[in-house]
Structures are given as structure tokens and as C-alpha cells.
Design a protein around this motif. Structure first.
Motif, PDB file in Angstrom:
ATOM      1  N   ALA A   1       0.831  -1.213   0.000  1.00  0.00           N
ATOM      2  CA  ALA A   1       0.000   0.000   0.000  1.00  0.00           C
ATOM      3  C   ALA A   1       0.864   1.261   0.000  1.00  0.00           C
ATOM      4  CB  ALA A   1      -0.934  -0.001   1.204  1.00  0.00           C
TER       5      ALA A   1
ATOM      6  N   GLN B   1      -1.126   1.509  -9.397  1.00  0.00           N
ATOM      7  CA  GLN B   1      -1.329   0.153  -8.920  1.00  0.00           C
ATOM      8  C   GLN B   1      -0.376  -0.759  -9.677  1.00  0.00           C
ATOM      9  OE1 GLN B   1      -5.648  -0.593  -9.305  1.00  0.00           O
ATOM     10  NE2 GLN B   1      -5.636  -0.893  -7.088  1.00  0.00           N
TER      11      GLN B   1
ATOM     12  N   GLN C   1       1.138   3.869  -3.121  1.00  0.00           N
ATOM     13  CA  GLN C   1       0.719   5.243  -2.850  1.00  0.00           C
ATOM     14  C   GLN C   1       1.829   6.228  -3.229  1.00  0.00           C
ATOM     15  OE1 GLN C   1      -0.404   6.021   1.214  1.00  0.00           O
ATOM     16  NE2 GLN C   1      -1.036   8.118   0.807  1.00  0.00           N
TER      17      GLN C   1
END
Length: 308
Positions: free
Chosen positions: A249, A258, A253
Motif C-alpha cells: 500500500a 497500482q 501510494q
């Protein structure tokens, strides 16, 4: 008034490394030092063994070219080149079935430069010989700096022509793309500060060091699907992959994308990647493609290195 130091060359290499096998070879085999040599010759090198046995003899460093698995032998000589070491190179190359031969020396004599040039011009197109001189420099009482200067290497153009004797449009297109990428990317200071220039080839990939032998960044042309791909490639470390995945994650970020996470359980390697659909045949869009690949590579290196 600006005071500038005077750069001096240290001619006696044995002041730094008294003995080739005991001092220089272990030093060169260290990752940061080997990267200096790898960057000079334009290869990604992973050490397999030092003082690797070849019959009654030992090759100083036996290694592999990352991603391709081509075998490399590195022979060190802290003196001027001589016939004895040239003979050893041929013996070691034969005994280890080496694809790449790197001769690291204090000074290359003209007759041996000519011999390496002849070998590059008359051997199989998959065999490469490099002759590299070691230079040591110092400013005043500063730390001593080492530089590897390539004095003989394969004639890239000749090698590529040999590799393209089949006149494959795909191979030529790959090569042209990487040549254009290099010309474009290394005029960009932000990219050039993060990565060292790699030799253009007919391969569909180009790899870049990230300062760790466990992983590297690969850019790829997947022409079958029109995908420009940038990936973080882990050659053989599942524990490291899981460490990255536990921070998935935060990594995504920071990168703003992604990623596809592929552990490849049937293989030792793991791949973490992103791709963009492009038109490789449209040269007018190459700069846009290059910008995206460069941006992803820079972000990927910054995000992943926090967890190495």
C-alpha cells in the motif's frame, strides 16, 4: 578566489592492493566495486565465485550477466598485460564456456590490445572480449578514487550486424528503440543521476542497477501486446518479495500507480510491474513513451529502496 586541487594519478597499483588474489580480487568482488566495472563495460554482473577452479588453475572471478545468464570470467592483472595472462584468458574461457571475457590490467600493451580486437572480430557473435585498464587518482590527501577505462571492447555495430544476419525486422526495431531511448533518456539529468547508461541491444529488455545484487529494474518492449513495461525484478529472494508485498500500500501510494505483483511460485524470481499500452511503430510518440518509462523507473527505485 577559488582554490582548486591538483589531480594526480597513482601509478603503482600495489600501494593500494599489494596482492592480486589476496587484496584486489576480494575488493573487486564486493558489490559496490564490481558495479564500477560493470558500468564501465555496460553490463549487469553478479558474482558466482572467486578463485573458481579451471583444472589446475583458478579464474579470479566467475560471474553471470544478470537477466541473460551469460557466463563471465574476469581475470585481474596489477601489471602490464603479458602473453601468460592472455593464454590464461583463452584457457579459462574454454574451461568455463564463458560468453564474456573481461581482462582487468594496469596497462594494456599494444600487441595485446590488437589481440583482443582480433578476437572480437573473429569469434562467434555471442562472444565478447573486454580489455580494461585500472586508473587511480587522488587530490591532495583525499581518498583515492578508482576508475576503470575500457581500451578494447566488441565493435557494437559489427556485433549487431552479425546478430541481424537474418534481417529480422523485429530485432532491428528493438535495437532502434533502445538506441533512441539512450539518446533521449541520458540527456535528462534527473534520470541520468539515478541510472547508468546501458548498451543498446536487440533484446526486448534493458536492465538497470538499483544498488543491490538481489534485484534490479527492467524496462521491456512487449511488442506482441503493445506494452511498454517497467518492473522491479527480484532474481531469487522470496523473503525480500514478501517484505515488499507487506508494504504494498505504501509503495503504490508513493508511486501513484497500482502494480502487478507476481511471486512466480514455480520459479525463483519474482516480478512487480506496471505497463502502458503504446504504439512502438509510431516514432512520433517515442518521447512520450520514454518519459513514462523514465518516470516509472525513478519512482520505483525511490519507493522500493526504502525497504531493501
Amino acid at each position: 578566489m577559488i582554490n582548486l586541487g591538483k589531480l594526480k594519478e597513482i601509478k603503482d597499483l600495489r600501494k593500494v592492493w599489494p596482492h592480486e588474489a589476496v587484496d584486489f580480487t576480494p575488493w573487486l568482488a564486493e558489490e559496490d566495486n564490481l558495479t564500477l566495472l560493470a558500468d564501465a563495460v555496460g553490463l549487469e554482473i553478479t558474482v558466482d565465485e572467486t578463485e573458481s577452479s579451471v583444472g589446475d588453475f583458478n579464474v579470479d572471478i566467475y560471474a553471470t550477466e544478470t537477466e541473460t545468464d551469460r557466463k563471465i570470467i574476469i581475470e585481474n592483472q596489477l601489471e602490464d598485460t603479458n602473453h601468460d595472462h592472455l593464454g590464461k584468458l583463452i584457457t579459462y574461457a574454454s574451461g568455463k564456456s564463458a560468453d564474456i571475457v573481461i581482462w582487468v590490467v594496469k596497462r594494456a600493451r599494444e600487441e595485446h590490445r590488437a589481440a583482443i580486437e582480433w578476437l572480437n572480430n573473429h569469434t562467434d557473435e555471442n562472444i565478447a572480449f573486454f580489455l580494461v585498464e585500472i586508473k587511480l587518482y587522488q587530490i591532495g590527501s583525499s581518498d583515492i578514487a578508482v576508475k576503470f577505462e575500457v581500451v578494447e571492447k566488441p565493435n557494437d555495430w559489427t556485433k549487431e550486424i552479425k546478430r541481424n544476419t537474418s534481417n529480422s525486422p523485429t530485432l532491428q526495431a528493438r535495437y532502434d528503440y533502445w538506441v533512441a531511448f539512450n539518446d533521449y533518456a541520458f540527456q535528462n539529468s534527473a534520470f541520468a543521476k539515478q541510472f547508468n547508461k546501458r548498451k543498446a541491444s536487440t533484446d526486448h529488455w534493458m536492465t538497470f542497477s538499483v544498488g543491490s545484487s538481489a534485484c534490479h529494474i527492467t524496462m521491456s518492449q512487449i511488442r506482441k501486446y503493445n506494452h511498454a513495461l517497467v518492473e522491479w525484478y527480484i532474481s531469487d529472494d522470496k523473503e525480500l518479495y514478501h517484505k515488499f508485498y507487506s508494504n504494498k500500500a505504501a509503495i503504490e501510494q508513493e508511486m501513484g500507480v497500482q502494480l502487478e505483483w507476481n511471486e512466480l511460485p514455480e520459479k525463483k524470481a519474482s516480478r512487480i510491474l506496471t505497463y502502458k499500452t503504446v504504439d512502438f511503430d509510431n516514432k512520433d510518440t517515442w518521447s512520450e513513451q520514454f518519459d513514462w518509462m523514465m518516470d516509472m523507473a525513478i519512482k520505483m527505485k525511490k519507493a522500493f529502496k526504502k525497504y531493501l
